[in-house]
Design a protein around this motif. Structure first.
Motif, mmCIF file in Angstrom:
data_model
loop_
_atom_site.group_PDB
_atom_site.id
_atom_site.type_symbol
_atom_site.label_atom_id
_atom_site.label_comp_id
_atom_site.label_asym_id
_atom_site.label_seq_id
_atom_site.Cartn_x
_atom_site.Cartn_y
_atom_site.Cartn_z
ATOM 1 N N GLU A 92 -6.215 -10.137 4.086
ATOM 2 C CA GLU A 92 -4.817 -10.034 4.494
ATOM 3 C C GLU A 92 -4.023 -11.307 4.187
ATOM 4 O O GLU A 92 -2.804 -11.270 4.102
ATOM 5 N N VAL B 241 -9.276 2.091 2.234
ATOM 6 C CA VAL B 241 -8.928 0.671 2.130
ATOM 7 C C VAL B 241 -9.188 0.034 3.483
ATOM 8 O O VAL B 241 -8.792 0.578 4.513
ATOM 9 N N LYS C 260 -4.857 -0.901 -3.247
ATOM 10 C CA LYS C 260 -4.490 0.493 -3.547
ATOM 11 C C LYS C 260 -4.439 0.750 -5.052
ATOM 12 O O LYS C 260 -4.825 1.817 -5.515
ATOM 13 N N GLU C 261 -3.966 -0.240 -5.816
ATOM 14 C CA GLU C 261 -3.956 -0.107 -7.283
ATOM 15 C C GLU C 261 -5.389 -0.004 -7.811
ATOM 16 O O GLU C 261 -5.679 0.828 -8.671
ATOM 17 N N ASN C 262 -6.279 -0.851 -7.290
ATOM 18 C CA ASN C 262 -7.690 -0.811 -7.707
ATOM 19 C C ASN C 262 -8.309 0.541 -7.377
ATOM 20 O O ASN C 262 -9.080 1.101 -8.164
ATOM 21 N N GLY D 293 -4.243 -8.635 -0.301
ATOM 22 C CA GLY D 293 -3.180 -7.688 0.021
ATOM 23 C C GLY D 293 -3.565 -6.249 -0.265
ATOM 24 O O GLY D 293 -4.321 -5.971 -1.191
ATOM 25 N N ASP D 294 -3.020 -5.339 0.539
ATOM 26 C CA ASP D 294 -3.418 -3.942 0.381
ATOM 27 C C ASP D 294 -2.772 -3.253 -0.814
ATOM 28 O O ASP D 294 -3.263 -2.233 -1.271
ATOM 29 N N GLU D 295 -1.686 -3.815 -1.365
ATOM 30 C CA GLU D 295 -1.076 -3.191 -2.560
ATOM 31 C C GLU D 295 -2.030 -3.291 -3.755
ATOM 32 O O GLU D 295 -2.223 -2.325 -4.482
ATOM 33 N N VAL D 296 -2.607 -4.473 -3.949
ATOM 34 C CA VAL D 296 -3.584 -4.668 -5.035
ATOM 35 C C VAL D 296 -4.783 -3.758 -4.801
ATOM 36 O O VAL D 296 -5.299 -3.120 -5.715
#
Length: 147
Positions: free
Chosen positions: A44, A89, A67-69, A62-65
């Motif tokens: 985080e 996640v 989610k992309e992965n 970060g959770d955006e990266v």
């Protein structure tokens, strides 16, 4: 104990080697008509990430990266005939996240790559594959993804 796998969890950090583990898990899921749950851990904050001494997985911040992965790994898995794919996640270390995903889904197989298992750091501090193998209540498959 069941003789088939119904829920298979695989961890990814977005790296090429982790996608090899995703591929192996997807093929097993397809063979058993199992649900494949692709999981990723993220830190985080930079402070949380810097607390880990282990460098055997890519640091996902970060959770955006994350989610992309996950989206990339799920798309990769679909190529191998698996029909039921879910994603998860979790914040924390890769080991904490994978154990949480396995428990939450009552999974009966966890698939991880072997990154870090033969490194000096891995031998001294433990590695993701070795630690999940010790902590997991379900079967663990360690896929040879890195020499």
């Amino acid at each position: 104990m069941s003789e088939t796998y119904e829920k298979i969890v695989v961890g990814t950090d977005g790296s090429k080697s982790s996608l090899l583990a995703v591929e192996r898990a997807a093929k097993i899921a397809a063979a058993f008509d199992a649900t494949l749950i692709v999981g990723v851990a993220f830190y985080e904050s930079k402070e949380d990430a810097s607390k880990t001494l282990r460098q055997d997985s890519v640091t996902v911040l970060g959770d955006e990266v994350a989610k992309e992965n996950l989206a990339a790994a799920a798309a990769h898995a679909k190529q191998f005939g698996v029909s039921k794919i879910e994603t998860a996640v979790r914040p924390g270390t890769p080991v904490q996240a994978l154990m949480s995903i396995v428990t939450d889904n009552n999974a009966d197989l966890l698939v991880v790559g072997n990154r870090g298992i033969n490194s000096l750091t891995g031998r001294l501090l433990g590695s993701v594959p070795a630690d999940v193998a010790r902590q997991s209540d379900c079967d663990v498959m360690i896929v040879h993804t890195v020499n």
